[in-house]
Design an enzyme around this catalytic site. Structure first.
Site, PDB file in Angstrom:
ATOM      1  CB  SER A  10     -23.764  13.289   4.298  1.00 19.92           C
ATOM      2  OG  SER A  10     -25.067  13.808   4.451  1.00 19.92           O
ATOM      3  CG  HIS A  35     -23.638  12.237   8.710  1.00 25.04           C
ATOM      4  ND1 HIS A  35     -23.228  12.434  10.010  1.00 25.04           N
ATOM      5  CD2 HIS A  35     -24.242  13.397   8.332  1.00 25.04           C
ATOM      6  CE1 HIS A  35     -23.548  13.656  10.400  1.00 25.04           C
ATOM      7  NE2 HIS A  35     -24.170  14.268   9.400  1.00 25.04           N
ATOM      8  CG  ASP A  37     -27.016  15.544   7.436  1.00 18.47           C
ATOM      9  OD1 ASP A  37     -26.474  15.838   8.515  1.00 18.47           O
ATOM     10  OD2 ASP A  37     -26.380  15.301   6.392  1.00 18.47           O
ATOM     11  CG  MET A  39     -31.770  18.915   7.971  1.00 19.63           C
ATOM     12  SD  MET A  39     -31.206  19.906   6.572  1.00 19.63           S
ATOM     13  CE  MET A  39     -29.573  19.212   6.313  1.00 19.63           C
ATOM     14  CG  MET A  70     -28.778  19.822  11.802  1.00 19.32           C
ATOM     15  SD  MET A  70     -28.153  19.746  10.118  1.00 19.32           S
ATOM     16  CE  MET A  70     -28.328  17.990   9.830  1.00 19.32           C
ATOM     17  CG  MET A 139     -22.392  21.938  12.627  1.00 15.88           C
ATOM     18  SD  MET A 139     -22.720  20.467  11.628  1.00 15.88           S
ATOM     19  CE  MET A 139     -22.905  21.147   9.966  1.00 15.88           C
ATOM     20  CG  ASP A 177     -21.738  17.399   8.979  1.00 14.64           C
ATOM     21  OD1 ASP A 177     -21.655  17.383   7.745  1.00 14.64           O
ATOM     22  OD2 ASP A 177     -22.802  17.176   9.595  1.00 14.64           O
TER      23      ASP A 177
HETATM   24  C1  DX5 Z   1     -25.163  20.038   6.533  1.00 15.35           C
HETATM   25  C2  DX5 Z   1     -25.209  18.591   6.961  1.00 15.35           C
HETATM   26  C3  DX5 Z   1     -24.117  17.811   6.378  1.00 15.35           C
HETATM   27  C4  DX5 Z   1     -24.109  17.730   4.881  1.00 15.35           C
HETATM   28  C5  DX5 Z   1     -22.680  17.829   4.471  1.00 15.35           C
HETATM   29  O1  DX5 Z   1     -26.144  20.725   7.178  1.00 15.35           O
HETATM   30  O2  DX5 Z   1     -25.134  18.470   8.372  1.00 15.35           O
HETATM   31  O3  DX5 Z   1     -24.010  16.512   6.948  1.00 15.35           O
HETATM   32  O4  DX5 Z   1     -24.660  16.550   4.363  1.00 15.35           O
HETATM   33  O5  DX5 Z   1     -22.638  17.929   3.102  1.00 15.35           O
HETATM   34  P1  DX5 Z   1     -21.324  18.329   2.297  1.00 15.35           P
HETATM   35  O6  DX5 Z   1     -20.294  17.309   2.617  1.00 15.35           O
HETATM   36  O7  DX5 Z   1     -21.798  18.280   0.883  1.00 15.35           O
HETATM   37  O8  DX5 Z   1     -20.931  19.707   2.747  1.00 15.35           O
HETATM   38 ZN    ZN Z   2     -24.661  16.367   9.202  1.00 20.67          ZN
END
Ligand code: DX5
Ligand code: ZN
Length: 223
Positions: A10, A35, A37, A39, A70, A139, A177
């Site tokens: 990620s 990956h 993310d 947000m 997200m 999740m 994730d």
């Molecule tokens: C959390 C994200 C993840 C995040 C995971 O909201 O969707 O993809 O990057 O990070 P780690 O592996 O550090 O928990």
């Molecule tokens: Zn994620």
């Protein structure tokens, strides 16, 4: 479930001042996907990247880019993410009224369509659209931040998710994730997950490439 496992570092936890180097390190370590993310500060209490990050990563690497939205109203991001080069696009069912319509629109734009379920979101939210899924994301933390701890109740949900996909004859990816580390990945894999997002565990390590290999090794896969 015969197609092996995928490790998806990620970018959220990467050192953005050295993005090119960081991507090269995980690619050399055998990362399968990157990956991203996304947000919006509304669906989750944090604000991160948009389609421009996907476009930048496309220039840095040939790895498929796995985008996790997200955001509220993910429908507004389908075309921009397709144009930027996303390989898969995953959203949360609470974020849009017409889940099936968005899944179909994502596939129409040539991306894999994914649905993500928060820890408190029942697996049943995926049931009616199981036939429309290329990817189901469970999740294993509450979304919003990297570096949180894997929720132990996730193992049972992953098992049930695998059974749900099997019951619908779906060969969809089952991705997890949040809090995936060399300590937690084996249980998630044993429960039926085949695709593993890892942020802090990879980019917080001294050697991110070696850590990708280590995660794969913990799933019992030769590296
Ligand atoms: C959390 C994200 C993840 C995040 C995971 O909201 O969707 O993809 O990057 O990070 P780690 O592996 O550090 O928990
Ligand atoms: Zn994620």
């Amino acid at each position: 479930m015969t197609r092996g496992i995928r490790i998806a570092p990620s970018i959220l936890s990467a050192d953005l001042t050295r993005l090119g180097e960081q991507v090269a390190l995980v690619a050399a370590g055998g990362a399968d996907w990157l990956h991203v993310d996304v947000m919006d500060g509304r669906f989750v209490p944090n604000l991160t990247f948009g389609a421009n990050m996907v476009a930048a990563l496309k220039k840095l690497s040939d790895l498929p880019i796995d985008v996790h939205l997200m955001v509220l109203e993910p429908e507004h991001y389908i075309a921009p993410m397709a144009d930027a080069g996303a390989a898969s696009l995953t959203f949360h069912p609470e974020a849009t009224i017409h889940v099936q319509r968005q899944l179909a629109a994502i596939r129409q734009r040539g991306m894999k369509a994914g649905l993500a379920l928060n820890p408190a979101t029942p697996l049943g939210r995926a049931e009616e659209v199981a036939g429309d899924l290329d990817l189901l994301l469970i999740m294993t933390v509450n979304p919003g931040f990297g570096g949180q701890s894997y929720l132990p109740a996730s193992d049972s949900k992953i098992k049930r998710a695998r059974a749900l996909l099997g019951a619908h004859g779906r060969d969809a990816y089952l991705e997890v994730d949040g809090g995936i580390t060399s300590d937690t990945i084996a249980a998630a894999h044993a429960a039926g997950a085949d695709t593993f997002v890892a942020g802090q565990a990879v980019f917080g390590a001294r050697d991110p490439g070696a850590q990708v290999k280590e995660l794969r090794r913990r799933c019992g896969v030769a590296v």
